[in-house]
Write an enzyme that holds these catalytic residues in place. Structure first.
Site, PDB file in Angstrom:
ATOM      1  N   GLU A  13       0.822  -1.146   0.083  1.00 38.37           N
ATOM      2  CA  GLU A  13       0.158  -0.061   0.166  1.00 38.37           C
ATOM      3  C   GLU A  13       0.948   1.029  -0.144  1.00 38.37           C
ATOM      4  O   GLU A  13       1.230   1.996   1.270  1.00 38.37           O
ATOM      5  CB  GLU A  13      -0.814  -0.284   1.176  1.00 38.37           C
ATOM      6  CG  GLU A  13      -1.937  -0.994   1.135  1.00 38.37           C
ATOM      7  CD  GLU A  13      -2.938  -0.547   1.893  1.00 38.37           C
ATOM      8  OE1 GLU A  13      -2.891  -0.222   3.063  1.00 38.37           O
ATOM      9  OE2 GLU A  13      -3.936  -1.673   1.876  1.00 38.37           O
TER      10      GLU A  13
ATOM     11  N   GLU B  40      -5.639  -8.004  -0.613  1.00 34.65           N
ATOM     12  CA  GLU B  40      -6.352  -7.690   1.248  1.00 34.65           C
ATOM     13  C   GLU B  40      -7.685  -7.620   0.634  1.00 34.65           C
ATOM     14  O   GLU B  40      -8.498  -6.826  -0.107  1.00 34.65           O
ATOM     15  CB  GLU B  40      -6.357  -7.224   1.889  1.00 34.65           C
ATOM     16  CG  GLU B  40      -4.548  -7.144   2.551  1.00 34.65           C
ATOM     17  CD  GLU B  40      -3.958  -5.304   3.140  1.00 34.65           C
ATOM     18  OE1 GLU B  40      -5.218  -5.061   3.314  1.00 34.65           O
ATOM     19  OE2 GLU B  40      -2.983  -5.610   3.212  1.00 34.65           O
TER      20      GLU B  40
END
Length: 333
Positions: free
Chosen positions: A159, A268
């Site tokens: 991320e 995710e």
């Protein structure tokens, strides 16, 4: 998953490991279906930290249980500064890397995939990584021990966010170059985008206009995106926007993958244990399976022995996602 630091503690027991004889057939036509293992990146405000106090590794006795449920991929989250301390150009820490190697070797010995994921958000010692040569060197060091294991995957970084878009692209390319440069040619690499690599913002964030330029001489890139179902997409609430939100938030990214002849994976995802979220989760996984020409799989956030009563914990035997949600996402045999 966006988090800064977690105040969690637990003790883990060493349990006898049972080895399944084969991978169980999975539903929803996904090539990869699995879970994030999270805990080795905990305590990132205290580096290097103390094993068993600030951070933990993963309970290997749960891996056969997950495999028997139909999973075949495990995303192993870790902290860069513990794996290669002090400098991106430095050597592996023998203790932390030894724990990682133990985890990887056990998972892959069962025929499952182990994804190595520095959970650093594009930072090193809390500073944005601007040294692309250093990042290339880091990945060459990390990949070296696993270069002959085709069941290992490399996730360039978790991320990236609030960084120049060109830097995110350059760091991903540096990771690819470092991994391939030491002869790790058989493994998949999963680049991640800016803006927390959200599928729903893949186009609006600028990832769609830039990330397709990445080059891999082995042509084994799988673009990793994350997708949560709450109102702000942060994965911090059990309330899903509606029963189709997972599928809805995948549409634009799916079109990008198709138009650019790329592969993707949801690294995710999660949702609450309620009727709206369960419908959204089932619908999203079906959508991924229906578009398996571009989507390769999905991984739940998260398992790990220190998650306690976390809203999405998949840790056996009593994690709410393990007991209540996973059975509803997998078809009966």
């Amino acid at each position: 998953m966006r988090f800064t630091h977690l105040f969690l503690a637990a003790t883990t027991a060493v349990l006898a490991l049972s080895v399944p004889t084969k991978l169980k057939k999975r539903g929803h036509k996904l090539r990869f279906f699995g879970v994030n293992e999270s805990g080795a990146e905990f305590g990132n405000q205290n580096l290097p930290g103390v094993y068993g106090h600030d951070y933990t590794w993963y309970n290997l006795s749960t891996i056969p249980e997950f495999i028997n449920k139909g999973m075949n991929i495990f995303r192993l989250n870790l902290q860069m500064e513990r794996l290669v301390p002090n400098s991106l150009y430095g050597p592996l820490d023998p203790y932390y890397s030894g724990n990682l190697t133990e985890q990887v070797n056990y998972i892959t010995s069962l025929g499952a995939f182990a994804m190595i994921c520095p959970h650093n958000y594009g930072r090193y010692y809390n500073t944005i990584i601007n040294d692309t040569a250093g990042f290339e060197a880091f990945w060459a060091t990390v990949a070296q021990p696993f270069k002959n294991n085709a069941l290992v995957m490399f996730d360039t970084n978790n991320e990236y966010h609030d960084m120049p878009q060109s830097l995110v692209v350059d760091l991903n390319q540096a990771a690819i170059n470092g991994i391939r440069g030491i002869g790790a040619d058989s493994q998949y690499i999963t680049p991640e985008g800016n803006s927390y690599t959200g599928a729903w913002t893949w186009i609006s964030s600028g990832n769609g206009a830039t990330m397709g330029a990445l080059k891999d001489p082995q042509n084994k890139l799988i673009y990793q995106m994350h997708q949560y179902l709450d109102s702000d997409g942060s994965g911090t609430s059990t309330t899903c926007v509606n029963s189709t939100i997972f599928e809805n938030r995948l549409v634009a990214a799916t079109q990008w993958l198709q138009q650019n002849n790329k592969l993707g994976i949801i690294g995710e995802f999660a949702g609450g244990d309620n009727a709206t979220c369960l419908a959204a989760l089932e619908g999203g996984l079906k959508y991924l399976g229906d578009n398996d020409n571009v989507w390769t799989g999905a991984m739940w956030w998260a398992a790990g022995p220190w998650w306690g009563d976390y809203i999405f914990t998949m840790e056996p035997p009593s994690g709410i996602a393990y007991t209540d949600i996973l059975p509803k996402l997998l078809p009966d045999d």
